[in-house]
Design an enzyme around this catalytic site. Sequence first.
Site, PDB file in Angstrom:
ATOM      1  N   ILE A 155       0.839  -1.207   0.000  1.00 16.79           N
ATOM      2  CA  ILE A 155       0.000   0.000   0.000  1.00 16.79           C
ATOM      3  C   ILE A 155       0.868   1.248   0.000  1.00 16.79           C
ATOM      4  O   ILE A 155       0.665   2.169  -0.799  1.00 16.79           O
ATOM      5  CB  ILE A 155      -0.960  -0.006   1.207  1.00 16.79           C
ATOM      6  CG1 ILE A 155      -1.925  -1.179   1.112  1.00 16.79           C
ATOM      7  CG2 ILE A 155      -1.733   1.307   1.274  1.00 16.79           C
ATOM      8  CD1 ILE A 155      -2.758  -1.404   2.369  1.00 16.79           C
ATOM      9  N   ARG A 234      -4.742   1.283  11.240  1.00 19.18           N
ATOM     10  CA  ARG A 234      -5.438   0.872  12.454  1.00 19.18           C
ATOM     11  C   ARG A 234      -5.468   2.032  13.446  1.00 19.18           C
ATOM     12  O   ARG A 234      -4.480   2.754  13.605  1.00 19.18           O
ATOM     13  CB  ARG A 234      -4.742  -0.334  13.108  1.00 19.18           C
ATOM     14  CG  ARG A 234      -4.852  -1.646  12.339  1.00 19.18           C
ATOM     15  CD  ARG A 234      -6.281  -2.157  12.350  1.00 19.18           C
ATOM     16  NE  ARG A 234      -6.404  -3.502  11.791  1.00 19.18           N
ATOM     17  CZ  ARG A 234      -6.624  -3.774  10.510  1.00 19.18           C
ATOM     18  NH1 ARG A 234      -6.722  -2.762   9.644  1.00 19.18           N
ATOM     19  NH2 ARG A 234      -6.745  -5.023  10.091  1.00 19.18           N
ATOM     20  N   ASP A 258      -9.346   6.382   8.450  1.00 18.86           N
ATOM     21  CA  ASP A 258     -10.282   5.361   7.987  1.00 18.86           C
ATOM     22  C   ASP A 258     -10.085   4.152   8.891  1.00 18.86           C
ATOM     23  O   ASP A 258      -9.260   3.277   8.619  1.00 18.86           O
ATOM     24  CB  ASP A 258     -10.010   5.003   6.520  1.00 18.86           C
ATOM     25  CG  ASP A 258     -10.982   3.942   6.022  1.00 18.86           C
ATOM     26  OD1 ASP A 258     -12.195   4.223   6.013  1.00 18.86           O
ATOM     27  OD2 ASP A 258     -10.526   2.838   5.665  1.00 18.86           O
ATOM     28  N   GLU A 263     -13.253   3.058  17.691  1.00 17.61           N
ATOM     29  CA  GLU A 263     -11.903   3.345  18.190  1.00 17.61           C
ATOM     30  C   GLU A 263     -11.699   4.808  18.557  1.00 17.61           C
ATOM     31  O   GLU A 263     -10.649   5.159  19.081  1.00 17.61           O
ATOM     32  CB  GLU A 263     -10.863   2.913  17.147  1.00 17.61           C
ATOM     33  CG  GLU A 263     -10.825   1.415  16.910  1.00 17.61           C
ATOM     34  CD  GLU A 263      -9.716   1.020  15.962  1.00 17.61           C
ATOM     35  OE1 GLU A 263      -8.642   0.634  16.462  1.00 17.61           O
ATOM     36  OE2 GLU A 263      -9.900   1.108  14.738  1.00 17.61           O
ATOM     37  N   HIS A 279     -13.536   2.523   8.272  1.00 12.96           N
ATOM     38  CA  HIS A 279     -12.618   1.484   7.783  1.00 12.96           C
ATOM     39  C   HIS A 279     -13.112   0.919   6.449  1.00 12.96           C
ATOM     40  O   HIS A 279     -13.252  -0.299   6.275  1.00 12.96           O
ATOM     41  CB  HIS A 279     -12.472   0.381   8.828  1.00 12.96           C
ATOM     42  CG  HIS A 279     -11.130  -0.310   8.746  1.00 12.96           C
ATOM     43  ND1 HIS A 279      -9.931   0.362   8.623  1.00 12.96           N
ATOM     44  CD2 HIS A 279     -10.797  -1.631   8.757  1.00 12.96           C
ATOM     45  CE1 HIS A 279      -8.925  -0.503   8.579  1.00 12.96           C
ATOM     46  NE2 HIS A 279      -9.436  -1.722   8.641  1.00 12.96           N
TER      47      HIS A 279
END
Length: 306
Positions: A155, A234, A258, A263, A279
Amino acid sequence: MKKILITPRPFLSKGQKYLDELQAAGYIVECNTSGGRFSKEELMVKIKDADAIITGNDPLDQDVIDCAKKLKVISKYGVGLDNINVEYANSRNIVVHKALNANSVSVAEMAILMMLSSARKYVEIEQQAKCSNDVRLVGTELHKKTLGLIGLGAIGKHVAHIANAMGMEIIAYDPYINQSQVFPYINFKELDEVYQLSDVISLHLPLLDSTRHMINQHAFEKMKPSAILINTARGGLIDEDSLYNALITHKISFASEDIELKERKEATKQLMNYSITPHAASFTQEADLNTIQISIKNVTNELEKR
């Protein structure tokens, strides 16, 4: 006959062809038809007689794995393994695979979208326009700005490729990569240098004990007041209290994440210089099909060996 438990919902909407092929090959296939994620308790029941599981973000901890008396392989529908106790699974002779490179392009494109949106204050402008407010906020260009990548896996490399084409200067930190095998326009720096020099910082690394809360007060103190922080990885990579304080005191300009919505606290979500999406970076038709195919192949290759 060997049983495969499949929990990610895209299999039902987009993967029927592949489910039919598994059944034609002699596998028993059980899919999650609940419309939501299995709870831990539900999963402990479902996994009891499974030889393999294709999982999204289900909690595959030691308790769940102990219920899986026949389990031989865990195939992650994605690449993040923080919901799986990999060490314990391996100790039980259960192989854990991830769908490498399946969604790299989709996540990288989302990261670039988030950078552009943050730099041009797009969300605020669009919301004002919908309220018939003719507000023209002044943003910044990304051209000739410095992008700091933390993590240069598939990525991160694709983000670098797009950003370079946009005219950005690319610096990066990744202690595990062979620097001679990446693009020549990427300049490697120490972590603190990435914090200090970057106009945009983008996170592309797994959540491990060693990376949890790596973006903390120390990191924010090093960043430019104009810096934009992008996180498509994350939530646990960033200490939320430090993030909140950095945003309200303008230690950085903007943060866009994202991640799982749970969270982040409501106070953080409501900040004007913060944006969050659920996400969803990997949610494209292409990534879904790639991930379905790779996660199935990881299962069948392993089961054919046993």
